[in-house]
Design a protein around this motif. Structure first.
Motif, PDB file in Angstrom:
ATOM      1  N   VAL B  70       0.620  -1.809  -0.213  1.00  0.00           N
ATOM      2  CA  VAL B  70       0.049  -0.385   0.027  1.00  0.00           C
ATOM      3  C   VAL B  70       0.829   1.705  -0.155  1.00  0.00           C
ATOM      4  CG1 VAL B  70       0.079   0.026   2.220  1.00  0.00           C
ATOM      5  CG2 VAL B  70      -2.371   0.890   0.848  1.00  0.00           C
ATOM      6  N   GLU B  97      -2.510  10.906   2.557  1.00  0.00           N
ATOM      7  CA  GLU B  97      -2.968  10.244   1.358  1.00  0.00           C
ATOM      8  C   GLU B  97      -2.827   9.922   0.542  1.00  0.00           C
ATOM      9  OE1 GLU B  97      -7.721  11.564   1.545  1.00  0.00           O
ATOM     10  OE2 GLU B  97      -7.130  12.625   3.072  1.00  0.00           O
ATOM     11  N   LEU B  98      -2.547  10.823   0.089  1.00  0.00           N
ATOM     12  CA  LEU B  98      -1.323  11.054  -1.464  1.00  0.00           C
ATOM     13  C   LEU B  98      -0.156   9.488  -0.946  1.00  0.00           C
ATOM     14  CD1 LEU B  98      -1.684  14.355  -2.865  1.00  0.00           C
ATOM     15  CD2 LEU B  98      -2.862  12.078  -3.588  1.00  0.00           C
ATOM     16  N   GLY B  99       0.502   9.881  -0.207  1.00  0.00           N
ATOM     17  CA  GLY B  99       1.545   8.614   0.226  1.00  0.00           C
ATOM     18  C   GLY B  99       2.872   9.138   0.103  1.00  0.00           C
ATOM     19  N   GLN B 137      -6.392   6.035   7.780  1.00  0.00           N
ATOM     20  CA  GLN B 137      -8.209   6.400   7.644  1.00  0.00           C
ATOM     21  C   GLN B 137      -8.012   6.114   5.868  1.00  0.00           C
ATOM     22  OE1 GLN B 137      -8.165   9.014   4.486  1.00  0.00           O
ATOM     23  NE2 GLN B 137      -9.925   8.990   4.320  1.00  0.00           N
ATOM     24  N   SER B 138      -6.453   6.089   5.859  1.00  0.00           N
ATOM     25  CA  SER B 138      -5.944   5.629   3.875  1.00  0.00           C
ATOM     26  C   SER B 138      -5.667   4.652   3.892  1.00  0.00           C
ATOM     27  CB  SER B 138      -5.164   7.382   3.444  1.00  0.00           C
ATOM     28  OG  SER B 138      -3.985   6.568   3.706  1.00  0.00           O
ATOM     29  N   HIS B 139      -5.881   3.918   5.007  1.00  0.00           N
ATOM     30  CA  HIS B 139      -5.345   2.387   4.882  1.00  0.00           C
ATOM     31  C   HIS B 139      -3.510   2.365   4.770  1.00  0.00           C
ATOM     32  CE1 HIS B 139      -9.174   0.645   4.252  1.00  0.00           C
ATOM     33  NE2 HIS B 139      -9.015   1.298   4.889  1.00  0.00           N
TER      34      HIS B 139
END
Lengths: 244, 244
Positions: B70, B97-99, B137-139
């Protein structure tokens, strides 16, 4: 030079009224002889000199006009599931800076906020204002248009014929956005369908595929909030075609 | 399945304490026998069954472990000029979230907000909390690290040797981000320098070029707010290397 949205355009002059006039006079305290930039959403930009400041109007003489290459060449629309006010507002603000052509607010099955009647019209007017302000700030010469709140059945006629539809979907595992764009033609509009908080129902994705011919795509393994997905997808599409 | 950040990891069990324990018990009202996911920022993810709920701790028996793919394979850092609280907070939330791999808050010449001493430490702790919540939240299975507020002179040792630096700059007219990335090696970290509101001073861009070997790039003709530029550049870099 300060930029203003032209209220009325003449052959050799333009006029600023309402909030544009007040902002020039009260906030920026410009005076006759000062130079300003004016745009009228036609794609043109005019350099003017303030001639006269009156109670309700500022008259500017046009000394040059230009057609700045600031707008994206690919026309990309966001179709955004209704989300809580603030999130929609910043998708509109950032989407305008990035170069979206317009945004359609969509009623979806998981939309918490339901907008109807005059409440919907007021909200759209407020969103349009946000798009206008962001256009000015980002030096755009054509403001994105915020459409009326619509339903799935309205979508086909809301956008030009030949529009190519994309629907980022977290259950889509194989097709990445970039590879889908290989098949897209930047000469035709591209519409990106973005879910509300909680995302689309599977049935809505099926409907988008069947009725709009939408390609469902993955934005990668990390779960993005709706507003993050909207701006990431817009950035990737505009970037892919050289517009960012 | 609900995801929790592991407080203590054992061979066959993990424990959740503090806010994680309280969230599980009071908000989600889970009970013994329920399954949960746990991650410990090592990149691993564990499926557990709740064994025991106590006043200060929840014990979960590990029934399987996984190394989900992920996280972004390219390690991209944001180095963000100090901006007003809210903007920094959403760059951290959306960047997580984007990484992004991490974020360094940078004191710049045009930074309105100046953070010093304990105030700076408190703010960084709060930003780290936002990154932690967005990771859950974004795993994500590795939380981005928010560095201490730093100055230009600190930057070279703040990031790994071999880091490749990018500095989006509105005065840069020729070099687009995508073409600069042709010369970048995704095996080494990439750091994106983003100005505060009002952008970098020209002298800061020169310094970034000379002391960090930064490539100045354009994000296109539209003027982007600092926070929009940060997320657009991060999205383009991660997208270019197949991580979005």
């Amino acid at each position: 030079m300060n930029r203003f949205k032209i209220t009325e355009l003449g052959k050799n002059a333009f006029w600023l009224r309402g909030t544009e006039r007040d902002h020039l006079v009260r906030v920026l305290r410009l005076t006759p002889g000062d130079k300003v930039l004016g745009y009228d959403n036609s794609g043109m930009e005019y350099t003017g000199v303030i001639l006269k400041i009156e109670d309700k109007s500022v008259t500017c003489r046009i000394i040059s006009s230009d057609h700045p290459d600031v707008e994206a060449h690919t026309s990309v629309f966001l179709v955004a599931g209704l989300s809580k006010g603030e999130k929609m507002e910043w998708v509109i603000q950032k989407g305008t800076e990035l170069g979206m052509q317009g945004l359609l607010p969509l009623r979806t099955q998981r939309s918490v906020m339901q907008l109807e009647g005059s409440k919907a019209l007021d909200r759209v007017a407020r969103w349009q204002k946000i798009a206008s302000e962001a256009s000015k700030q980002s030096h755009r010469v054509r403001e994105p248009q915020i459409g009326e709140v619509c339903d799935w059945r309205d979508l086909p006629e809301k956008l030009p014929a030949g529009t190519q539809w994309l629907i980022p979907y977290e259950e889509e595992r194989t097709q990445r956005l970039a590879s889908a764009l290989n098949d897209f033609d930047p000469e035709y509009p591209i519409a990106i369908l973005i879910g509300p908080e909680g995302g689309f129902e599977a049935a809505e994705v099926v409907r988008a595929r069947e009725e709009l011919g939408a390609r469902s795509v993955s934005l990668g393994p990390r779960i993005l909030r709706a507003e993050t997905a909207a701006l990431a997808a817009l950035t990737l599409v505009l970037g892919y075609f050289g517009d960012i």
